[in-house]
Design a protein around this motif. Structure first.
Motif, PDB file in Angstrom:
ATOM      1  N   THR A 171       0.834  -1.207   0.000  1.00 47.62           N
ATOM      2  CA  THR A 171       0.000   0.000   0.000  1.00 47.62           C
ATOM      3  C   THR A 171       0.868   1.255   0.000  1.00 47.62           C
ATOM      4  OG1 THR A 171      -0.116  -0.103   2.411  1.00 47.62           O
ATOM      5  CG2 THR A 171      -1.896  -1.154   1.178  1.00 47.62           C
ATOM      6  N   VAL A 172       2.109   1.123   0.455  1.00 46.74           N
ATOM      7  CA  VAL A 172       3.031   2.260   0.477  1.00 46.74           C
ATOM      8  C   VAL A 172       3.627   2.431  -0.909  1.00 46.74           C
ATOM      9  CG1 VAL A 172       5.146   3.196   1.481  1.00 46.74           C
ATOM     10  CG2 VAL A 172       3.551   1.899   2.911  1.00 46.74           C
ATOM     11  N   LYS A 173       3.543   3.632  -1.453  1.00 43.74           N
ATOM     12  CA  LYS A 173       4.015   3.887  -2.818  1.00 43.74           C
ATOM     13  C   LYS A 173       5.287   4.722  -2.862  1.00 43.74           C
ATOM     14  CE  LYS A 173       0.084   2.071  -4.190  1.00 43.74           C
ATOM     15  NZ  LYS A 173       0.009   0.682  -4.679  1.00 43.74           N
ATOM     16  N   ALA A 174       5.709   5.243  -1.710  1.00 37.58           N
ATOM     17  CA  ALA A 174       6.852   6.154  -1.703  1.00 37.58           C
ATOM     18  C   ALA A 174       7.813   5.785  -0.586  1.00 37.58           C
ATOM     19  CB  ALA A 174       6.380   7.600  -1.528  1.00 37.58           C
ATOM     20  N   LEU A 175       9.060   6.165  -0.762  1.00 37.08           N
ATOM     21  CA  LEU A 175      10.054   5.991   0.284  1.00 37.08           C
ATOM     22  C   LEU A 175       9.763   6.975   1.420  1.00 37.08           C
ATOM     23  CD1 LEU A 175      13.196   5.763  -2.013  1.00 37.08           C
ATOM     24  CD2 LEU A 175      12.300   3.898  -0.600  1.00 37.08           C
ATOM     25  N   PRO A 176      10.216   6.677   2.631  1.00 40.92           N
ATOM     26  CA  PRO A 176      10.026   7.624   3.738  1.00 40.92           C
ATOM     27  C   PRO A 176      10.661   8.979   3.416  1.00 40.92           C
ATOM     28  CG  PRO A 176      10.748   5.490   4.567  1.00 40.92           C
ATOM     29  CD  PRO A 176      10.858   5.422   3.074  1.00 40.92           C
ATOM     30  N   ASP A 177      10.093  10.016   3.973  1.00 38.75           N
ATOM     31  CA  ASP A 177      10.589  11.372   3.745  1.00 38.75           C
ATOM     32  C   ASP A 177      11.749  11.637   4.700  1.00 38.75           C
ATOM     33  OD1 ASP A 177      10.976  13.966   3.020  1.00 38.75           O
ATOM     34  OD2 ASP A 177       9.194  14.760   4.037  1.00 38.75           O
ATOM     35  N   SER A 178      12.942  11.335   4.247  1.00 36.09           N
ATOM     36  CA  SER A 178      14.117  11.553   5.094  1.00 36.09           C
ATOM     37  C   SER A 178      15.314  11.856   4.203  1.00 36.09           C
ATOM     38  CB  SER A 178      14.407  10.326   5.962  1.00 36.09           C
ATOM     39  OG  SER A 178      14.718   9.200   5.162  1.00 36.09           O
ATOM     40  N   SER A 179      16.311  12.483   4.783  1.00 36.98           N
ATOM     41  CA  SER A 179      17.508  12.822   4.016  1.00 36.98           C
ATOM     42  C   SER A 179      18.723  12.727   4.923  1.00 36.98           C
ATOM     43  CB  SER A 179      17.404  14.227   3.418  1.00 36.98           C
ATOM     44  OG  SER A 179      17.297  15.196   4.432  1.00 36.98           O
ATOM     45  N   VAL A 180      19.894  12.646   4.286  1.00 37.56           N
ATOM     46  CA  VAL A 180      21.148  12.505   5.005  1.00 37.56           C
ATOM     47  C   VAL A 180      22.224  13.232   4.211  1.00 37.56           C
ATOM     48  CG1 VAL A 180      21.756  10.334   3.838  1.00 37.56           C
ATOM     49  CG2 VAL A 180      22.673  10.795   6.120  1.00 37.56           C
ATOM     50  N   SER A 181      23.304  13.589   4.853  1.00 35.00           N
ATOM     51  CA  SER A 181      24.387  14.303   4.177  1.00 35.00           C
ATOM     52  C   SER A 181      25.597  13.395   4.014  1.00 35.00           C
ATOM     53  CB  SER A 181      24.781  15.550   4.977  1.00 35.00           C
ATOM     54  OG  SER A 181      25.841  16.239   4.334  1.00 35.00           O
ATOM     55  N   PHE A 182      26.064  13.277   2.775  1.00 33.30           N
ATOM     56  CA  PHE A 182      27.322  12.605   2.466  1.00 33.30           C
ATOM     57  C   PHE A 182      28.120  13.496   1.532  1.00 33.30           C
ATOM     58  CE2 PHE A 182      25.053   8.602   3.610  1.00 33.30           C
ATOM     59  CZ  PHE A 182      25.977   8.108   4.518  1.00 33.30           C
ATOM     60  N   PHE A 183      29.432  13.564   1.743  1.00 27.69           N
ATOM     61  CA  PHE A 183      30.325  14.362   0.894  1.00 27.69           C
ATOM     62  C   PHE A 183      29.886  15.829   0.833  1.00 27.69           C
ATOM     63  CE2 PHE A 183      29.360  10.152  -1.015  1.00 27.69           C
ATOM     64  CZ  PHE A 183      30.491   9.469  -0.570  1.00 27.69           C
ATOM     65  N   GLY A 184      29.224  16.288   1.907  1.00 20.92           N
ATOM     66  CA  GLY A 184      28.750  17.662   1.937  1.00 20.92           C
ATOM     67  C   GLY A 184      27.509  17.918   1.116  1.00 20.92           C
ATOM     68  N   GLU A 185      26.873  16.852   0.624  1.00 23.91           N
ATOM     69  CA  GLU A 185      25.664  16.972  -0.194  1.00 23.91           C
ATOM     70  C   GLU A 185      24.505  16.262   0.488  1.00 23.91           C
ATOM     71  OE1 GLU A 185      25.428  18.626  -3.066  1.00 23.91           O
ATOM     72  OE2 GLU A 185      27.562  19.146  -3.215  1.00 23.91           O
ATOM     73  N   LYS A 186      23.311  16.821   0.337  1.00 29.08           N
ATOM     74  CA  LYS A 186      22.103  16.233   0.908  1.00 29.08           C
ATOM     75  C   LYS A 186      21.498  15.245  -0.082  1.00 29.08           C
ATOM     76  CE  LYS A 186      17.717  17.743   3.009  1.00 29.08           C
ATOM     77  NZ  LYS A 186      16.884  18.933   3.307  1.00 29.08           N
ATOM     78  N   VAL A 187      21.216  14.036   0.369  1.00 28.88           N
ATOM     79  CA  VAL A 187      20.620  13.005  -0.491  1.00 28.88           C
ATOM     80  C   VAL A 187      19.472  12.333   0.257  1.00 28.88           C
ATOM     81  CG1 VAL A 187      22.776  12.560  -1.729  1.00 28.88           C
ATOM     82  CG2 VAL A 187      22.238  11.224   0.314  1.00 28.88           C
ATOM     83  N   PRO A 188      18.498  11.753  -0.466  1.00 30.17           N
ATOM     84  CA  PRO A 188      17.430  11.006   0.203  1.00 30.17           C
ATOM     85  C   PRO A 188      17.991   9.766   0.894  1.00 30.17           C
ATOM     86  CG  PRO A 188      16.822  11.572  -2.060  1.00 30.17           C
ATOM     87  CD  PRO A 188      18.282  11.849  -1.924  1.00 30.17           C
TER      88      PRO A 188
END
Length: 371
Positions: A207-224
């Motif tokens: 029933t879930v169609k999307a990934l959780p709404d979260s982000s993290v920083s690697f190499f100084g860049e923000k990614v999901p």
């Protein structure tokens, strides 16, 4: 303490090869290189950020390349692939020369190149062979090469890959198969889709169609991210026509099982070929090759294998999910992921099955330790 085997992973992607080598015990990654931010972030989430170099491999200077016992990696193969243009001038096909540059400066005892099956017939492979001869850039290395079928090494997937082992410590044969079709003497039986999904409670339409709404920083860049494997069990919203098509396809079947009124014109006008599209997997066999768009049944045999005949037969009419694709690629269920749905799908589809990499790692380890 047992000796640690230092390792560099080039064109590392999300870490499929490193995952297999680390699982073989004794290997320590000292550098990894990947240009795609989200794949590099996935690698970093699992193996650490400090030794991952995100960026263009050509930007890494010779004096930045550390010594290592082993170099592994698969230079981009789109130009070699049957699905690509096979353009010999494709700059991606020249990146294997960067691989050679790393070998010359790191001086590993062994290197491993992984690529698509057609690589063995390419002009680049002929040039690679020339470089190990007298006066070549890789003089002193001996090559062993061939096509390995991932199913023969414990992957629940019939994926063929070219494997090249280069050694300057004596010729190293390719690993012998550990699995075979049916009940082969002395070998384990091929692992099946059922084996991969068993115990994971995947008989549902998410029933879930999307990934959780979260982000993290690697190499100084923000990614999901960072996402757990369970987060990847996400569904799509197929059209009513698509659902009707799915329902007509039995295990092992495909577009030729559809009634004419459900055929799009492109398939009506193509009476042969592309036999695996709109295909349904079989529980009792390995899957076909998992590519980057496994979530689209019109691209291959990607429908969930659960299908019973009759009007009341229990069916799971959907394509496999990202989590299921990762299981078929033998990523550990503890693996962590970064990126959008499409980016993670590319990471999964482009990866080397971890158990195939592990078989190669176990094969070369005693040669390295005794050198």
């Amino acid at each position: 303490m047992a000796k640690r085997i230092s390792m560099i992973d080039l064109f590392a992607g999300c870490g499929g090869m490193t995952s297999g080598f680390v699982a073989a015990n004794g290997y320590k990654p000292v550098m990894a290189v990947e240009w795609d931010l989200h794949a590099a972030a996935t690698y970093a989430a699992n193996f650490g950020e400090s030794h991952m170099r995100w960026g263009d491999i050509q930007d890494i200077k010779d004096d930045e390349i550390p010594a290592a016992d082993v170099i592994i990696g698969g230079p981009p193969c789109q130009g070699f692939s049957n699905l690509g243009t096979r353009d010999v001038n494709d700059p991606r096909n020249k990146l294997w020369k960067e691989y050679i540059r790393f070998v010359r400066h790191a001086r590993p005892k062994v290197f491993v190149i992984e690529n698509v099956d057609r690589f063995l017939k390419s002009s680049e492979f002929s040039l690679l062979q020339a470089e190990v001869r007298h006066g070549g850039l890789l003089e002193g290395y001996e090559l062993t090469y061939g096509l390995l079928l991932a199913a023969d090494y414990g992957a629940p997937q019939r994926r063929k890959r070219t494997i090249v082992i280069g050694s300057r410590i004596g010729k190293i044969p390719l690993p012998e198969p550990t699995h075979g079709q049916g009940n082969p003497m002395g070998l384990k039986s091929w692992r099946t889709v059922h084996d991969a999904f068993k115990g994971k409670q995947l008989l549902d339409v998410p029933t879930v169609k999307a990934l959780p709404d979260s982000s993290v920083s690697f190499f100084g860049e923000k990614v999901p991210g960072i996402y757990k494997s369970e987060d990847l069990h996400i569904g799509r919203t197929p059209t009513d026509v698509s659902l009707l098509r799915y329902a007509h396809v039995p295990p092992g079947g495909g577009r030729f099982d559809l009634p004419e009124e459900l055929l799009p014109n492109c398939w009506k006008n193509k009476p042969s070929g592309t036999t695996d599209v709109m295909g349904r997997m079989r529980w009792d066999e390995p899957s076909l090759t998992i590519r980057t768009e496994f979530y689209k049944p019109e691209k291959g045999q990607y429908l969930h294998p659960q299908w019973e005949p009759g009007p009341n037969g229990y069916r799971v009419d959907r394509p496999i999910t990202h989590r299921e694709a990762a299981l078929l690629q033998t990523f550990p269920d503890t693996y962590l992921w970064c990126g959008t749905k499409i980016q993670i799908a590319k990471q999964i589809g482009n990866a080397v099955p971890a158990v195939l990499a592990e078989a190669i790692a176990r094969q070369i380890k005693p040669y390295i330790l005794s050198a």
